[in-house]
Design a protein around this motif. Structure first.
Motif, PDB file in Angstrom:
ATOM      1  N   GLN A   5       0.847  -1.188   0.000  1.00 48.07           N
ATOM      2  CA  GLN A   5       0.000   0.000   0.000  1.00 48.07           C
ATOM      3  C   GLN A   5       0.883   1.239   0.000  1.00 48.07           C
ATOM      4  O   GLN A   5       1.905   1.261   0.656  1.00 48.07           O
ATOM      5  N   THR A   6       0.502   2.268  -0.716  1.00 51.96           N
ATOM      6  CA  THR A   6       1.289   3.475  -0.737  1.00 51.96           C
ATOM      7  C   THR A   6       0.750   4.482   0.266  1.00 51.96           C
ATOM      8  O   THR A   6       1.492   5.137   0.973  1.00 51.96           O
ATOM      9  N   GLN A   7      -0.573   4.564   0.324  1.00 48.52           N
ATOM     10  CA  GLN A   7      -1.168   5.577   1.194  1.00 48.52           C
ATOM     11  C   GLN A   7      -1.002   5.193   2.656  1.00 48.52           C
ATOM     12  O   GLN A   7      -1.301   4.065   3.046  1.00 48.52           O
ATOM     13  N   GLY A   8      -0.471   6.130   3.481  1.00 52.92           N
ATOM     14  CA  GLY A   8      -0.370   5.887   4.919  1.00 52.92           C
ATOM     15  C   GLY A   8       0.755   4.964   5.317  1.00 52.92           C
ATOM     16  O   GLY A   8       0.936   4.682   6.487  1.00 52.92           O
ATOM     17  N   ASP A   9       1.538   4.468   4.348  1.00 52.83           N
ATOM     18  CA  ASP A   9       2.647   3.596   4.690  1.00 52.83           C
ATOM     19  C   ASP A   9       3.917   4.417   4.896  1.00 52.83           C
ATOM     20  O   ASP A   9       4.251   5.268   4.084  1.00 52.83           O
ATOM     21  N   ILE A  10       4.652   4.143   5.980  1.00 49.47           N
ATOM     22  CA  ILE A  10       5.851   4.924   6.276  1.00 49.47           C
ATOM     23  C   ILE A  10       7.063   4.338   5.549  1.00 49.47           C
ATOM     24  O   ILE A  10       7.987   5.052   5.192  1.00 49.47           O
ATOM     25  N   ILE A  11       7.020   3.023   5.299  1.00 46.63           N
ATOM     26  CA  ILE A  11       8.077   2.406   4.496  1.00 46.63           C
ATOM     27  C   ILE A  11       7.409   1.656   3.357  1.00 46.63           C
ATOM     28  O   ILE A  11       6.459   0.893   3.573  1.00 46.63           O
ATOM     29  N   VAL A  12       7.881   1.908   2.139  1.00 45.83           N
ATOM     30  CA  VAL A  12       7.374   1.162   0.995  1.00 45.83           C
ATOM     31  C   VAL A  12       8.565   0.619   0.215  1.00 45.83           C
ATOM     32  O   VAL A  12       9.463   1.377  -0.156  1.00 45.83           O
ATOM     33  N   CYS A  13       8.600  -0.695   0.009  1.00 51.89           N
ATOM     34  CA  CYS A  13       9.664  -1.289  -0.800  1.00 51.89           C
ATOM     35  C   CYS A  13       9.015  -1.992  -1.970  1.00 51.89           C
ATOM     36  O   CYS A  13       8.059  -2.750  -1.793  1.00 51.89           O
ATOM     37  N   ARG A  14       9.527  -1.740  -3.182  1.00 50.84           N
ATOM     38  CA  ARG A  14       8.991  -2.415  -4.362  1.00 50.84           C
ATOM     39  C   ARG A  14      10.110  -3.101  -5.131  1.00 50.84           C
ATOM     40  O   ARG A  14      11.054  -2.431  -5.555  1.00 50.84           O
ATOM     41  N   ASP A  15      10.021  -4.391  -5.266  1.00 49.59           N
ATOM     42  CA  ASP A  15      10.933  -5.177  -6.105  1.00 49.59           C
ATOM     43  C   ASP A  15      12.401  -4.861  -5.820  1.00 49.59           C
ATOM     44  O   ASP A  15      13.191  -4.648  -6.738  1.00 49.59           O
ATOM     45  N   VAL A  16      12.767  -4.814  -4.529  1.00 49.18           N
ATOM     46  CA  VAL A  16      14.144  -4.466  -4.185  1.00 49.18           C
ATOM     47  C   VAL A  16      15.069  -5.649  -4.461  1.00 49.18           C
ATOM     48  O   VAL A  16      14.806  -6.777  -4.021  1.00 49.18           O
ATOM     49  N   CYS A  17      16.152  -5.369  -5.225  1.00 47.33           N
ATOM     50  CA  CYS A  17      17.144  -6.396  -5.511  1.00 47.33           C
ATOM     51  C   CYS A  17      18.513  -5.902  -5.084  1.00 47.33           C
ATOM     52  O   CYS A  17      18.823  -4.714  -5.157  1.00 47.33           O
ATOM     53  N   LYS A  18      19.326  -6.870  -4.621  1.00 43.62           N
ATOM     54  CA  LYS A  18      20.669  -6.511  -4.154  1.00 43.62           C
ATOM     55  C   LYS A  18      21.598  -7.668  -4.443  1.00 43.62           C
ATOM     56  O   LYS A  18      21.260  -8.822  -4.149  1.00 43.62           O
ATOM     57  N   TRP A  19      22.716  -7.359  -5.042  1.00 39.77           N
ATOM     58  CA  TRP A  19      23.703  -8.408  -5.332  1.00 39.77           C
ATOM     59  C   TRP A  19      25.003  -8.115  -4.603  1.00 39.77           C
ATOM     60  O   TRP A  19      25.401  -6.957  -4.464  1.00 39.77           O
ATOM     61  N   TYR A  20      25.667  -9.165  -4.105  1.00 41.30           N
ATOM     62  CA  TYR A  20      27.078  -9.050  -3.705  1.00 41.30           C
ATOM     63  C   TYR A  20      27.880  -9.798  -4.758  1.00 41.30           C
ATOM     64  O   TYR A  20      27.889 -11.020  -4.766  1.00 41.30           O
TER      65      TYR A  20
END
Lengths: 249, 401
Positions: A5-20
Motif C-alpha cells: 500500500q502506498t497511502q499511509g505507509d511509512i516504508i514502501v519497498c517495491r521489487d528491491v534487488c541486491k547483489w554481492y
C-alpha cells in the motif's frame, strides 16, 4: 500476496534487488510498513533479512527496485540519505557504541553535532532516555565498563536521541548472555507499545508473539510468507516456514 | 550471607632471600643465567666507571659547555634561552599539577636534576647559571602548585592546553628576537642542544597534522586525493632522510631561484617535516584500519556525515592506538636531527658540535668525552618523551576499556 500500500505507509519497498558480486542477496522484495507497526523479520542465516533492513537506512545500497521511507525515495542523492538516516534509528547486534566516549556522550553526540542542539539540552535529553532504558546511574561510565545488556540499552537510547520515526533492530539480542536478553527485550516491548514503527530482525519468538503486528519470513533473499503472529505460529502456509519454525520453537 | 563473606588473599611477606630464590635461582639454568649476567654487567660497568671517574678528561666538556648547549648564540643574549627553559619548566610543572599521572616522575626528576645541577660543586659554570638552574626548579614547583590548586577547573585545563600550543611560537620568537624590542639573532648562530630542540620540536608539531591528513587522504574515496597521498607517502618513505635534507639544503637553491635567501633552519625543518609526515601517515593509517567497521556504521546510522565521523569517532580512537609507534618515530627523528651536519648547510647541532670540538688544538682527539656527554643529553630527553608517551597511553587506556 498483498500488494504494498502506498497511502499511509511509512516504508514502501517495491521489487528491491541486491547483489554481492554474483550472489543475489535480495530478490524482488516488496513490503510496506504502516506507521506504528511492529514487524518481526525472521529466517535462516544468510537469508537476506539483515541486508534488507540495512538497505532501509542505506548502510547497504540496493541496485534495483524502490525504497521509499516517509515519502523520501532512497537514491544516490546525499541529502536524501542524510534526511532518511536522521529519521531512522538503528540498533546493531554488536552494539557498536563509541568506546572512547562516556555513555552520556554516546547518546548526546549526534543531537549536538547533527541536530545542533545546545550541549545542556542534548545532555538533559540523554539523561531522560537513560532513565527510560533504566540505566541512568551509569551515565558517566564508559561502554567497556557495562554489561552487554546495559550496552545494548545504551545503544537503543542513542538511536532514540535523534527522535526517529522508525527504529531498525538487527538481531539486538543475539550477542547477549541469556540472562541479559530480557532486560533488552523489555525496553523494546515498552518502545513497541509506545507506538514506534519498528522493524526487528530477531529469533525471539516470545517477543514476536507479544508485540508484533506482523511476522515476515525470509529465505534465500525472498519473502516466503508473512502474516500476523497468530497466522504464522498456528497455521503457516508454506512448507519452508513450517520447517524453520519447527527448528526454532 | 555466604555470598557476602570474602576471604582475603594470603599475605605475601617481602623476604629478600626468598625473592632471590624464586626469581634468580629458581632452577639450574636460571642460576647460570643470573651468574653470567652479573659477570657481564660487572665487566661493562667496572671499566666504564673507571674511565668516567679517573681517565676521562672532562675539561673538554667544561670548556665547551656553552658551545654544546647553544652554539654561537651570543653570550650576552643567552638569557633568552634560559627564559625559554623557564617557560617550558613552568608549563611542565603546571601540567604535572593538572595531569599528574601523565607527567608522572618526569616532574620530580627534573626538579631534582635542576636542583642538583644548581647546587653541586661542579667547576662547570658560574653563579649566574646556577641561579638560572635554581629558578628552573623553582618555577617547575610553582607551576606544579598552581596546577594542583586550579587543575579541577575545565577552563584552567583548556587554558593550559592552549598555553602549550602557544609555547613553541613564543619561544621561537624569543630566541630569534624582534626588532626593535629584542635584537635579532640570525639562526646561523643557533647551535648545539638548542638547535637540536628547535629542529626536533618544530618538526614534531608540524609533521603530526600533515601526517594525519595524508593518512585520511590515502583512504579517501576521491581518487585525486588518495593518489596524491599515496604517491607522496611512498616517495618520501622510499628516499633516505639524508637525501631529503640534501635536496632541501643544497639542491633547492639551484632549482628554485630566490630560495637561497630562505633560512637554512627553515629549509631543514621543511625537509624533516615532509619526511616524518610520511611515516606518521603510515602509522595513523594502520590505526585507522584497526577501527572496526561497526564504528563507521554506527556513526552513519546516527546521521553523522563522513567528516564528523572521522573527527569525532574514528580519529580519537585511531590516534590513541598509534601513540607508541608515533612516539618511536619522534624519538628517532629527534636523534636524526644530527643528520643536518652531514647534509651540509653549516648547521652545528649537538652532535655536530661534539665532533667539531675534537678539532680544537687544545683538545685534539678528545672526542669521546664530548660524544659521551652528547649521548647522555640525547638519552635524557628521548627517555622523557617515551616515558610521558607511555603514561599518556596508559591514562587514555582507562577510558578505552
Amino acid at each position: 500476496m498483498m500488494q504494498p500500500q502506498t497511502q499511509g505507509d511509512i516504508i514502501v519497498c517495491r521489487d528491491v534487488c541486491k547483489w554481492y558480486g554474483q550472489f543475489q542477496a535480495l530478490k524482488d522484495v516488496s513490503m510496506s510498513a504502516r506507521r506504528g507497526e511492529v514487524i518481526v523479520i525472521f529466517g535462516p542465516s544468510g537469508s537476506g533479512k539483515s541486508t534488507f533492513i540495512r538497505c532501509i537506512n542505506r548502510l547497504e545500497e540496493h541496485q534495483s527496485g524502490q525504497i521509499i521511507v516517509d515519502g523520501i525515495e532512497l537514491s544516490n542523492d546525499v541529502r536524501n540519505i542524510d534526511a532518511i538516516r536522521s529519521e531512522v534509528g538503528m540498533v546493531f547486534q554488536q552494539f557498536n557504541l563509541f568506546p572512547h566516549l562516556t555513555v552520556l556522550d554516546n547518546i548526546a553526540l549526534a543531537p549536538k553535532w547533527v541536530r545542533r542542539k545546545p550541549r545542556a539540552e542534548a545532555e538533559q535529553t540523554a539523561m531522560e532516555l537513560l532513565k527510560r532504558v533504566g540505566i541512568e546511574t551509569q551515565a558517566h561510565k564508559f561502554p567497556g565498563q557495562l554489561s552487554g545488556g546495559q550496552q545494548q540499552r545504551v545503544a537503543i537510547a542513542r538511536a532514540l536521541a535523534m527522535q526517529p520515526r522508525i527504529m531498525l533492530f538487527d538481531e539486538p539480542t543475539s550477542a547477549l548472555d541469556p540472562e541479559m536478553i530480557k532486560e533488552v527485550l523489555d525496553v523494546m516491548i515498552e518502545l513497541a507499545k509506545s507506538g514506534m514503527t519498528m522493524l526487528v530482525v530477531t529469533h525471539e519468538m516470545g517477543f514476536a508473539r507479544e508485540v508484533a503486528d506482523r511476522l515476515v519470513f525470509f529465505d534465500h533473499g525472498q519473502i516466503v510468507e508473512q502474516g500476523t503472529p497468530e497466522q504464522i505460529f498456528t497455521n503457516p502456509q508454506e512448507e519452508r516456514t513450517k520447517r524453520f519454525l519447527a527448528q526454532i520453537l | 550471607m555466604a555470598l557476602e563473606t570474602q576471604t582475603a588473599p594470603p599475605k605475601v611477606r617481602l623476604d629478600p632471600v626468598r625473592w632471590m630464590r624464586d626469581n634468580l635461582f629458581s632452577s639450574w639454568a636460571n642460576s647460570i643465567l643470573t651468574i653470567v649476567a652479573v659477570v657481564l654487567l660487572y665487566s661493562i660497568v667496572q671499566p666504564a666507571s673507571r674511565w668516567i671517574f679517573t681517565q676521562a678528561d672532562w675539561t673538554v666538556v667544561v670548556a665547551n659547555l656553552k658551545l654544546l648547549m647553544v652554539g654561537q648564540y651570543p653570550l650576552d643574549q643567552v638569557w633568552r634561552v634560559w627564559l625559554s627553559l623557564l617557560l617550558t619548566m613552568a608549563m611542565l610543572g603546571v601540567s604535572k599539577g593538572v595531569w599528574s599521572k601523565v607527567v608522572g616522575n618526569v616532574g620530580p626528576a627534573y626538579v631534582l636534576g635542576l636542583t642538583l645541577l644548581a647546587v653541586l660543586p661542579f667547576p662547570l659554570y658560574g653563579l649566574t647559571n646556577r641561579l638560572w638552574l635554581a629558578a628552573g626548579a623553582a618555577v617547575l614547583i610553582g607551576g606544579w602548585w598552581l596546577g594542583r590548586r586550579y587543575g579541577a577547573s575545565p577552563t584552567f585545563r583548556n587554558g593550559v592546553s592552549w598555553a602549550w600550543v602557544l609555547l613553541l611560537p613564543l619561544v621561537l620568537l624569543l630566541l630569534r628576537g624582534i626588532e626593535p624590542l629584542l635584537p635579532v639573532i640570525p639562526t646561523r648562530a643557533w647551535g648545539g642542544l638548542l638547535l637540536t630542540f628547535v629542529l626536533a620540536i618544530t618538526t614534531i608539531v608540524f609533521s603530526f597534522p600533515i601526517g594525519v591528513l595524508l593518512a585520511v587522504g590515502r583512504r579517501s574515496s576521491l581518487p585525486a586525493v588518495s593518489i596524491f597521498s599515496t604517491i607522496y607517502i611512498e616517495v618520501f618513505r622510499g628516499v633516505p632522510l639524508v637525501t631529503v635534507l640534501f635536496m632541501f639544503l643544497i639542491m633547492l637553491p639551484l632549482f628554485v631561484p630566490g630560495s637561497e635567501s630562505t633560512d637554512n633552519i627553515i629549509r631543514a625543518i621543511v625537509g624533516f617535516t615532509l619526511f616524518t609526515a610520511a611515516y606518521i601517515a603510515e602509522n595513523v593509517r594502520g590505526g585507522l584500519q584497526s577501527i572496526p567497521k561497526g564504528q563507521f556504521e554506527a556513526a552513519k546510522a546516527v546521521g553523522l556525515n563522513p567528516f564528523l565521523t572521522m573527527v569525532l569517532i574514528i580519529l580519537p580512537q585511531a590516534l590513541r592506538i598509534v601513540i607508541p609507534s608515533n612516539v618511536s618515530q619522534y624519538v628517532s627523528l629527534y636523534k636524526d636531527t644530527a643528520l643536518v651536519v652531514v647534509a651540509g648547510g653549516g648547521m652545528l647541532e649537538l652532535l655536530g658540535i661534539s665532533r667539531n670540538i675534537a678539532n680544537q688544538p687544545e683538545f685534539l682527539g678528545k672526542f669521546i668525552e664530548a660524544l659521551v656527554f652528547a649521548g647522555v643529553l640525547y638519552w635524557i630527553f628521548a627517555f622523557s618523551m617515551s616515558y610521558i608517551a607511555r603514561r599518556l597511553e596508559a591514562e587514555m587506556g582507562v577510558s578505552k576499556r
